[in-house]
Design a protein around this motif. Structure first.
Motif, PDB file in Angstrom:
ATOM      1  N   VAL A  88       3.290 -60.362 -51.580  1.00 50.50           N
ATOM      2  CA  VAL A  88       4.832 -60.535 -51.154  1.00 50.50           C
ATOM      3  C   VAL A  88       5.175 -61.623 -51.905  1.00 50.50           C
ATOM      4  O   VAL A  88       4.537 -62.670 -52.058  1.00 50.50           O
ATOM      5  N   PHE A  89       6.433 -61.351 -52.450  1.00 50.39           N
ATOM      6  CA  PHE A  89       7.134 -62.269 -53.483  1.00 50.39           C
ATOM      7  C   PHE A  89       8.458 -62.784 -52.608  1.00 50.39           C
ATOM      8  O   PHE A  89       9.102 -62.256 -51.760  1.00 50.39           O
ATOM      9  N   ASP A  90       8.807 -64.301 -53.086  1.00 48.76           N
ATOM     10  CA  ASP A  90       9.823 -65.036 -52.979  1.00 48.76           C
ATOM     11  C   ASP A  90      10.796 -64.293 -53.867  1.00 48.76           C
ATOM     12  O   ASP A  90      10.941 -65.245 -54.867  1.00 48.76           O
ATOM     13  N   THR A  91      11.889 -63.381 -53.604  1.00 46.07           N
ATOM     14  CA  THR A  91      12.672 -63.185 -54.608  1.00 46.07           C
ATOM     15  C   THR A  91      13.693 -64.182 -55.063  1.00 46.07           C
ATOM     16  O   THR A  91      14.092 -64.322 -56.316  1.00 46.07           O
ATOM     17  N   THR A  92      14.042 -65.139 -54.165  1.00 52.03           N
ATOM     18  CA  THR A  92      14.995 -66.265 -54.659  1.00 52.03           C
ATOM     19  C   THR A  92      14.086 -67.185 -55.602  1.00 52.03           C
ATOM     20  O   THR A  92      14.816 -67.449 -56.617  1.00 52.03           O
ATOM     21  N   ALA A  93      13.017 -67.507 -55.117  1.00 47.22           N
ATOM     22  CA  ALA A  93      12.114 -68.391 -56.261  1.00 47.22           C
ATOM     23  C   ALA A  93      11.820 -67.721 -57.646  1.00 47.22           C
ATOM     24  O   ALA A  93      12.048 -68.221 -58.602  1.00 47.22           O
ATOM     25  N   LEU A  94      11.500 -66.459 -57.548  1.00 48.88           N
ATOM     26  CA  LEU A  94      11.657 -65.407 -58.897  1.00 48.88           C
ATOM     27  C   LEU A  94      12.725 -65.548 -59.839  1.00 48.88           C
ATOM     28  O   LEU A  94      12.901 -65.857 -60.926  1.00 48.88           O
ATOM     29  N   GLY A  95      14.137 -65.141 -59.122  1.00 50.84           N
ATOM     30  CA  GLY A  95      15.159 -65.475 -59.474  1.00 50.84           C
ATOM     31  C   GLY A  95      15.611 -66.814 -60.234  1.00 50.84           C
ATOM     32  O   GLY A  95      16.065 -67.028 -61.347  1.00 50.84           O
ATOM     33  N   ARG A  96      14.981 -67.800 -59.445  1.00 48.80           N
ATOM     34  CA  ARG A  96      15.341 -69.214 -60.132  1.00 48.80           C
ATOM     35  C   ARG A  96      14.617 -69.400 -61.303  1.00 48.80           C
ATOM     36  O   ARG A  96      15.087 -70.413 -62.001  1.00 48.80           O
ATOM     37  N   LEU A  97      13.477 -68.964 -61.526  1.00 46.18           N
ATOM     38  CA  LEU A  97      12.676 -69.194 -62.444  1.00 46.18           C
ATOM     39  C   LEU A  97      12.614 -68.268 -63.562  1.00 46.18           C
ATOM     40  O   LEU A  97      11.917 -68.250 -64.767  1.00 46.18           O
ATOM     41  N   ASP A  98      13.550 -67.068 -63.236  1.00 49.13           N
ATOM     42  CA  ASP A  98      13.696 -65.848 -64.333  1.00 49.13           C
ATOM     43  C   ASP A  98      12.358 -65.128 -64.417  1.00 49.13           C
ATOM     44  O   ASP A  98      12.035 -64.818 -65.526  1.00 49.13           O
ATOM     45  N   LEU A  99      11.583 -65.002 -63.406  1.00 44.93           N
ATOM     46  CA  LEU A  99      10.256 -64.341 -63.442  1.00 44.93           C
ATOM     47  C   LEU A  99      10.528 -62.961 -62.695  1.00 44.93           C
ATOM     48  O   LEU A  99      11.506 -62.624 -61.984  1.00 44.93           O
TER      49      LEU A  99
END
Length: 223
Positions: A88-99
């Motif tokens: 399960v991923f935190d999509t906001t965190a992924l976007g913030r880190l460009d991952l």
């Protein structure tokens, strides 16, 4: 359900568990078949869960889950994975880190391996507990982002418990709000607006070891 927000400091995990157990006992369904099942997220959730299980007369076991940390920032959780469940991923965190999810494939494999190691270490050859049809309470010592709890709750939901609750002594307000839809009941003693880290709300928040987990489980079994 958030209670006692002005009395948020806990002496240690044992005290937090006793106070949390009182709250769980207020909302636990009284018409469920058999004893409730209390599942601890190790390591920190184990001593808390011991006290909850004693208070409500429940069975005690572990639910193994691991945080998925960002590359080069392993303490910054961008996702989590639970036993036999999808990440399960935190999509906001992924976007913030460009991952992307693909960027974390290696980390997911490593965390699956660690889950398997912990299952062998804590359970030996004993199977994971059966959840279907039971009243289940998932317990941790606190939540910062809530992503690990979310992965655990979603994995449990697929196993079709009769009733599923998450019980924690303290959590960040965004984590509390974000997890409302993942459990039938969310029990939190306090979600203080000044939350920065779980350990700030405990006088004693020392790091636990595998041996501490073993002792807590043995103590519960012998009691």
């Amino acid at each position: 359900m958030v209670r006692g927000a002005s009395e948020v400091t806990f002496a240690d995990r044992d005290e937090a568990g006793r106070r949390l157990g009182d709250e769980v006992s207020r909302v636990l369904p009284d018409d469920g078949p058999g004893r409730p099942l209390v599942l601890a997220l190790p390591r920190g959730g184990v001593p808390v869960a011991v006290q909850v299980a004693e208070r409500i007369g429940g069975d005690l076991d572990l639910l193994l889950a691991r945080k998925i940390g960002a590359p080069h920032q392993p303490e910054y959780g961008v996702g989590a994975i639970a036993e036999d469940g999808p990440p399960v991923f935190d999509t906001t965190a992924l976007g913030r880190l460009d991952l992307t999810v693909d960027d974390l494939a290696g980390t997911v494999r490593a965390e699956r391996a660690e889950l398997a190691r912990r299952a062998r270490r804590y359970r030996g050859g004993r199977p994971a507990p059966r959840v279907a049809g039971r009243c289940v309470v998932l317990v941790d010592d606190g939540l910062a982002t809530g992503v690990t709890a979310r992965a655990a709750l979603r994995g449990l939901r697929h196993q079709q418990p009769r009733w599923l609750a998450l019980a924690i002594p303290v959590c960040a307000p965004p984590a509390y709000e974000g997890l409302r839809g993942d459990a039938d009941q969310l029990i939190c003693l306090a979600a203080p607006p000044g939350f920065r880290a779980v350990g700030e709300w405990y006088t004693d928040f020392h790091q636990l070891t595998d041996e501490d987990v073993d002792r807590a489980l043995r103590g519960f079994a012998s009691a």
